[in-house]
Design a protein around this motif. Structure first.
Motif, PDB file in Angstrom:
ATOM      1  N   THR A 305      56.247   3.049  44.362  1.00  0.00           N
ATOM      2  CA  THR A 305      55.292   4.072  44.778  1.00  0.00           C
ATOM      3  C   THR A 305      54.394   4.406  43.592  1.00  0.00           C
ATOM      4  N   SER A 356      53.983   3.271  49.971  1.00  0.00           N
ATOM      5  CA  SER A 356      53.894   4.622  50.534  1.00  0.00           C
ATOM      6  C   SER A 356      55.197   5.091  51.151  1.00  0.00           C
ATOM      7  N   ASP A 359      56.754   8.187  49.151  1.00  0.00           N
ATOM      8  CA  ASP A 359      55.900   9.264  48.652  1.00  0.00           C
ATOM      9  C   ASP A 359      55.742  10.341  49.715  1.00  0.00           C
ATOM     10  N   HIS A 377      47.603   5.923  48.292  1.00  0.00           N
ATOM     11  CA  HIS A 377      48.586   4.918  47.883  1.00  0.00           C
ATOM     12  C   HIS A 377      47.867   3.719  47.284  1.00  0.00           C
TER      13      HIS A 377
END
Length: 569
Positions: A305, A356, A359, A377
């Protein structure tokens, strides 16, 4: 504590010394498991926080391994020690060495991991696991095979890899037939990934008997053109490298894409004893590592991430020694801007994808953004600006690599970005099948040159002749870079480090070769850099072009290159 007793024998009948042996063994075994499990909680970044913990873990496993060797008979009789339990200890020691290698880049630890994994197989420690009706024990055996294969791949022991893959396939088939498990597809996928990894090299090297010959692509002694007398270059040293994989490449194994694997080996020297070292079943203490670090520290980040990537960047930046360089290698899918603003800065051209999945924003899943916002992202060039306060060397292999041309060197520190082509001709191998051609050039220029010319095999004698000629080409490229009157000083500031010098030379060779290749006609199919290289002094230099034509003639593929604009040999 477990003691094996027969007949009317009681624990009091067992001699005190034997009871103490079992007690001490149980203590060491529990302590080793506790420390090993604690490794998961350690931060994966930084050089200092983990070292003392690893030291304690090695110390306990050293005592445990030697203890079970010295007291095997008592442990067999009184504890009921099984061979798979010895194998499990050896497997964890192998894991320790492997992870210590990843943290230090010292291949001596990779060899130690190989020693223990080899001993498990040679001594059949896991042989009787299949006789027990416990699927979790079989899974331990399968995971051992997967880890052993990764180590062998890193050591270029391809013949052994093929044997291990066959054995693993048989073990998986037996496992899935005996137990009604839900992970059958997962293990079959592991087999597919290993097979793809083994077949990833686009060209095979054949000896006189048509057998495949395996060569190492690590940095060999004398493999980098030396600095000529009088060359004025910087004294910077490559200290850390973040190798990031977040592309759609189908070639991956154990959270390691083929491009990450190639870059990992590109940034390592070939140790003198790597090919000849035998399994010695010793414990190499962390304190015994060589005083002089030969390779840069490397962090492997598979689909991180943004927050994870930024954390690793920050930690590496914080601990970067004076006069040292941080290298960031990004193999990732391109992210393109949805809109164009009047002001185009380092956040307006997109960048490369970050993961992603994990996150969150304010504790909730990411919500759809309006069109005026940037892609969340995504690693934009602007995200790396804080780290340009120290020498930074960036390699971007992506469909949006050229977004990193839009850097601003705000702090006056050495900064270079090497950028892959954005698109490849349709006739060129799909990067998702066998890895990126650009990274392949940085890993092995000759392998890439052969691949782009459509050659799938080459004789060993011709390979060595071409490699010898390529070494001369590299030497001339080094002189071109160092002697160019118009080249940006950032290139020369990195030129004193052998790894960075080799990367720059291979980048120029890649750029020049693709410019002459008849299939590569679009500007988007050529590598670029920030700062821009002076083309007439480097990638379009007449001497270099004639070298490439001679290389093509040597390999009998001269018809694939333009030669109208340069003098023939």
């Amino acid at each position: 504590m477990i003691a094996v007793m027969t007949g009317a024998e009681t624990e009091d009948d067992i001699p005190f010394g034997e009871r103490k042996t079992v007690t001490d063994f149980c203590y060491l075994l529990d302590k080793s498991k506790q420390l090993f499990n604690g490794l998961r909680d350690l931060p994966q970044y930084g050089h200092k926080q983990w070292q003392s913990y690893f030291g304690r873990t090695f110390d306990v496993y050293t005592k445990l391994w030697k203890f079970q060797q010295q007291h095997r008979q008592v442990l067999d009789t009184r504890y009921g020690l099984k061979r798979w339990q010895i194998g499990e200890v050896a497997s964890k020691i192998g894991q320790l060495y492997y992870h210590y290698y990843l943290r230090t880049s010292e291949t001596s630890y990779l060899n130690e991991a190989f020693s223990f994994y080899s001993a498990i197989r040679q001594r059949s420690y896991y042989y009787q696991v299949n006789r027990e009706d416990r699927p979790e024990l079989v899974v331990k055996k399968l995971r051992y095979y997967a880890r052993y294969i990764v180590v062998c791949l890193l050591l270029n022991k391809m013949d052994l890899v093929k044997i291990l893959v066959k054995e693993l396939s048989e073990e998986i088939e037996d496992y899935t037939q005996r137990f009604n498990t839900e992970d059958q597809l997962e293990w079959n996928l592991v087999l597919q990934e290993v097979a793809s990894f083994v077949e990833a090299d686009p060209v095979v090297l054949l000896d006189d008997n048509n057998s495949v010959t395996v060569v190492s692509y690590r940095l060999q002694e004398g493999g980098v053109p030396p600095l000529e007398q009088g060359m004025v270059v910087g004294q910077l040293v490559l200290a850390d490298a973040l190798i990031v994989g977040n592309s759609n490449s189908q070639v991956k194994f154990s959270e390691l894409t083929i491009d990450m694997f190639r870059m990992l080996q590109t940034l390592e020297r070939e140790p003198a004893n790597l090919a000849t070292q035998t399994s010695k079943q010793g414990i190499l203490e962390p304190s015994e590592k060589p005083a002089k670090r030969e390779n840069p520290h490397k962090y492997l980040l598979y689909k991180p991430t943004f927050s994870q990537l930024f954390t690793f960047l920050s930690a590496s930046f914080k601990e970067l020694p004076a006069n040292s360089v941080l290298l960031v290698y990004l193999s990732a899918t391109g992210v393109f801007p949805s809109i164009h603003s009047d002001y185009e800065g380092p956040f307006d051209f997109g960048g490369v994808l970050t993961n992603s999945n994990r996150d969150v924003v304010n504790g909730e899943a990411t919500q759809k953004r309006n069109q005026s916002q940037k892609e969340m992202h995504c690693l934009h060039p602007g995200d790396l600006l804080p780290f340009t306060r120290k020498p930074l060397f960036i390699i971007v292999d992506s469909t949006n690599s050229t977004s990193y041309k839009n850097f601003t060197n705000m702090f006056g520190q050495p900064l270079v970005c090497l950028l892959s082509p954005k698109v490849y001709p349709k006739t060129v191998q799909d990067p998702s099948q066998r890895g990126s051609l650009f990274t392949l050039f940085l890993y092995s220029p000759l392998l890439a040159f052969l691949s782009v010319c459509g050659l799938s095999s080459v004789r060993r004698e011709l390979w060595h002749s071409a490699q010898e000629f390529l070494h001369k080409v590299h030497r001339d490229i080094g002189q071109m870079i160092a002697q160019s009157p118009t080249i940006d000083q950032a290139f020369l500031q990195f030129f004193g480090d052998e790894f960075l010098r080799l990367l720059l030379i291979r980048f120029v060779f890649c750029s020049a070769a693709l410019r002459l290749h008849k299939v590569f006609r679009e500007a988007q199919s050529f590598p670029e850099s920030y700062p821009e290289l002076p083309k007439q002094d480097t990638v379009e230099n007449g001497v270099l072009q004639r070298h490439i034509l001679k290389m093509a003639t040597l390999l009998d593929v001269q018809n694939m290159f333009w030669d109208d604009s340069v003098e023939a040999y």
